[in-house]
Design a protein around this motif. Structure first.
Motif, mmCIF file in Angstrom:
data_model
loop_
_atom_site.group_PDB
_atom_site.id
_atom_site.type_symbol
_atom_site.label_atom_id
_atom_site.label_comp_id
_atom_site.label_asym_id
_atom_site.label_seq_id
_atom_site.Cartn_x
_atom_site.Cartn_y
_atom_site.Cartn_z
ATOM 1 N N LEU A 190 15.972 26.096 -42.257
ATOM 2 C CA LEU A 190 14.515 26.159 -42.254
ATOM 3 C C LEU A 190 13.924 25.196 -41.227
ATOM 4 O O LEU A 190 14.505 24.150 -40.922
ATOM 5 N N TYR A 191 12.761 25.576 -40.748
ATOM 6 C CA TYR A 191 11.961 24.752 -39.839
ATOM 7 C C TYR A 191 10.687 24.359 -40.583
ATOM 8 O O TYR A 191 9.977 25.224 -41.097
ATOM 9 N N ILE A 192 10.413 23.071 -40.682
ATOM 10 C CA ILE A 192 9.257 22.582 -41.433
ATOM 11 C C ILE A 192 8.383 21.760 -40.496
ATOM 12 O O ILE A 192 8.832 20.759 -39.931
ATOM 13 N N SER A 193 7.127 22.170 -40.299
ATOM 14 C CA SER A 193 6.219 21.446 -39.414
ATOM 15 C C SER A 193 4.971 21.029 -40.168
ATOM 16 O O SER A 193 4.705 21.480 -41.286
ATOM 17 N N GLY A 239 21.996 30.052 -49.479
ATOM 18 C CA GLY A 239 20.867 30.748 -48.869
ATOM 19 C C GLY A 239 19.966 31.438 -49.870
ATOM 20 O O GLY A 239 18.819 31.781 -49.544
ATOM 21 N N ALA A 240 20.427 31.630 -51.097
ATOM 22 C CA ALA A 240 19.612 32.329 -52.097
ATOM 23 C C ALA A 240 18.362 31.541 -52.473
ATOM 24 O O ALA A 240 17.382 32.124 -52.955
ATOM 25 N N VAL A 241 18.369 30.221 -52.251
ATOM 26 C CA VAL A 241 17.212 29.411 -52.636
ATOM 27 C C VAL A 241 16.128 29.416 -51.568
ATOM 28 O O VAL A 241 14.990 29.009 -51.836
ATOM 29 N N VAL A 242 16.452 29.874 -50.359
ATOM 30 C CA VAL A 242 15.527 29.767 -49.243
ATOM 31 C C VAL A 242 14.209 30.506 -49.480
ATOM 32 O O VAL A 242 13.130 29.943 -49.236
ATOM 33 N N PRO A 243 14.210 31.776 -49.946
ATOM 34 C CA PRO A 243 12.926 32.446 -50.181
ATOM 35 C C PRO A 243 12.032 31.678 -51.150
ATOM 36 O O PRO A 243 10.808 31.610 -50.964
ATOM 37 N N GLY A 244 12.630 31.094 -52.176
ATOM 38 C CA GLY A 244 11.852 30.322 -53.134
ATOM 39 C C GLY A 244 11.259 29.066 -52.519
ATOM 40 O O GLY A 244 10.127 28.672 -52.847
ATOM 41 N N VAL A 245 12.006 28.429 -51.626
ATOM 42 C CA VAL A 245 11.509 27.236 -50.938
ATOM 43 C C VAL A 245 10.307 27.597 -50.068
ATOM 44 O O VAL A 245 9.278 26.907 -50.076
ATOM 45 N N ILE A 246 10.442 28.683 -49.315
ATOM 46 C CA ILE A 246 9.345 29.116 -48.443
ATOM 47 C C ILE A 246 8.110 29.463 -49.277
ATOM 48 O O ILE A 246 6.985 29.050 -48.950
ATOM 49 N N LYS A 247 8.313 30.195 -50.359
ATOM 50 C CA LYS A 247 7.187 30.599 -51.209
ATOM 51 C C LYS A 247 6.494 29.390 -51.823
ATOM 52 O O LYS A 247 5.255 29.338 -51.920
ATOM 53 N N ARG A 257 -1.957 17.139 -45.409
ATOM 54 C CA ARG A 257 -1.616 17.979 -44.253
ATOM 55 C C ARG A 257 -0.970 19.280 -44.725
ATOM 56 O O ARG A 257 -0.095 19.268 -45.596
ATOM 57 N N LYS A 258 -1.434 20.395 -44.151
ATOM 58 C CA LYS A 258 -0.858 21.692 -44.501
ATOM 59 C C LYS A 258 0.438 21.877 -43.722
ATOM 60 O O LYS A 258 0.458 21.781 -42.491
ATOM 61 N N ILE A 259 1.526 22.130 -44.420
ATOM 62 C CA ILE A 259 2.817 22.269 -43.757
ATOM 63 C C ILE A 259 3.190 23.742 -43.591
ATOM 64 O O ILE A 259 2.742 24.606 -44.353
ATOM 65 N N THR A 260 3.990 23.996 -42.587
ATOM 66 C CA THR A 260 4.544 25.320 -42.320
ATOM 67 C C THR A 260 6.032 25.287 -42.630
ATOM 68 O O THR A 260 6.740 24.386 -42.163
ATOM 69 N N VAL A 261 6.498 26.251 -43.405
ATOM 70 C CA VAL A 261 7.917 26.346 -43.753
ATOM 71 C C VAL A 261 8.372 27.766 -43.448
ATOM 72 O O VAL A 261 7.840 28.726 -44.005
ATOM 73 N N LYS A 262 9.347 27.911 -42.566
ATOM 74 C CA LYS A 262 9.861 29.236 -42.232
ATOM 75 C C LYS A 262 11.302 29.121 -41.776
ATOM 76 O O LYS A 262 11.807 28.017 -41.523
ATOM 77 N N ARG A 263 11.957 30.256 -41.675
ATOM 78 C CA ARG A 263 13.344 30.260 -41.220
ATOM 79 C C ARG A 263 13.402 29.802 -39.758
ATOM 80 O O ARG A 263 12.591 30.208 -38.937
#
Length: 275
Positions: A190-193, A239-247, A257-263
Motif C-alpha cells: 500500500l501507498y499512504i500519503s 493480502g486478504a486484509v488490504v481491502p479492509g485497510v483501504i476501506k 489531515r486527510k490521508i490517501t490509502v491505495k495499492r
C-alpha cells in the motif's frame, strides 16, 4: 572518577569529533571543487555530451500512455525514493514514439546525477507493464564519467517499489524496442500519503499493525534533513486484509489531515503526496 571528570571527558571527545568532522567537510569541499572544474571542462569540450548524459530510454511503455503520464510517474518515483536532489521537477521532458512496434520513450532530466539515479527504476511496474530504463545507444561511458555519476546513488531507496529484478541495464532499442516482460502486481503493498509531517515509521506501523502482520513499513524522509515527506509504504503478509485497510483508512483524518490509502501498484501522482 567523579561526575565532573566524566562530563569533561565527554566534552573533550565531542570537541575532537567536531574537529574531525570539520576536516572531513573541508576535504569533501576540496574534492567537490575539483570535480566541478573537471565537469565544466568536459561540458565545454562537448556540450552535446551533457544533453545525452541527461537522457534515458524507457521501453515497455503501455498503450495509451501520454507524455504527461510518464513524466508524472517518474517525478513521483524520484521524490518517494530519495533520488531527487532538489525540490521541483526532476523530469523536464518526455517524448513517446508509437509508430514502430510497441511504444517506447525518451525522458530528459534536469541533471546528470538525477539521470543516473533514475536508472534504479529499471523494471518498475507501470499500468501492468514492466518498464525498461537504460542509457540511450548514443551515450558514451568514457565521456559520461567526466560529467557526473554513471550509476544510481546507493542511498536511493527502491525497497518499497514494485521492481522486476530480472530487468537488465542494456537498452532494448537495438532490437526494435520490444515490449518489456510483464510481472504480476503485488496486492499486499500500500501507498499512504497525507501523513502528519511529525510521523515516523513507528507511527505508521502503530496505525496499520491492528489490521494484520506487516512484512515491511516505512515513512519516506528527506535525504539530508531526515524530515518526513508525509507519505510512506507498507506491505502486509496477508493480502486478504488490504481491502479492509483501504476501506477503513482511505480519506480518514489523522491529526487533522486527510490521508490517501491505495495499492502501491496504482499510478502515484505527485499531488497525492502532498496530502
Amino acid at each position: 572518577m567523579d561526575n565532573t571528570s566524566v562530563v569533561q571527558q565527554l566534552k573533550d571527545q565531542l570537541a575532537l569529533k567536531e574537529q574531525e568532522n570539520q576536516q572531513l567537510q573541508a576535504q569533501l569541499q576540496h574534492l567537490r571543487g575539483w570535480m566541478n572544474s573537471l565537469q565544466q571542462r568536459a561540458r565545454a569540450n562537448d556540450p552535446h555530451a551533457l544533453l545525452v548524459a541527461r537522457e534515458l530510454y524507457v521501453g515497455g511503455v503501455p498503450e495509451g500512455t501520454t507524455e504527461d503520464d510518464l513524466c508524472s510517474f517518474f517525478n513521483a518515483l524520484m521524490t518517494c525514493s530519495g533520488a531527487q536532489l532538489d525540490s521541483g521537477t526532476s523530469v523536464v521532458h518526455c517524448s513517446i514514439t508509437r509508430d514502430k512496434g510497441p511504444p517506447y520513450a525518451f525522458i530528459k532530466l534536469r541533471s546528470v546525477q538525477e539521470t543516473s539515479n533514475a536508472l534504479a527504476f529499471s523494471g518498475i511496474q507501470f499500468r501492468g507493464s514492466t518498464l525498461k530504463v537504460s542509457r540511450p545507444s548514443k551515450y558514451h561511458p568514457d565521456w559520461g564519467v567526466l560529467l557526473g555519476p554513471t550509476s544510481p546513488d546507493p542511498t536511493v531507496n527502491t525497497s518499497m517499489l514494485s521492481i522486476h529484478s530480472g530487468s537488465g541495464s542494456a537498452s532494448p532499442l537495438a532490437n526494435g524496442g520490444g515490449e518489456a516482460p510483464r510481472k504480476p502486481s503485488n496486492p499486499n503493498r500500500l501507498y499512504i500519503s497525507g501523513l502528519p509531517y511529525n510521523w515516523r515509521t513507528q507511527h505508521l506501523q502503530g496505525m496499520l499493525s491492528p489490521f494484520g502482520e506487516l512484512k515491511d513499513c516505512v515513512v519516506i524522509v528527506e535525504k539530508m534533513s531526515q524530515k518526513s515527506k508525509g507519505y510512506g509504504f507498507c506491505e502486509f503478509a496477508d493480502g486478504a486484509v488490504v481491502p479492509g485497510v483501504i476501506k477503513a483508512l482511505h480519506n480518514s483524518l489523522v491529526e487533522g489531515r486527510k490521508i490517501t490509502v491505495k495499492r502501491a501498484d496504482e499510478d502515484i501522482a505527485p499531488s497525492s503526496a502532498s496530502g
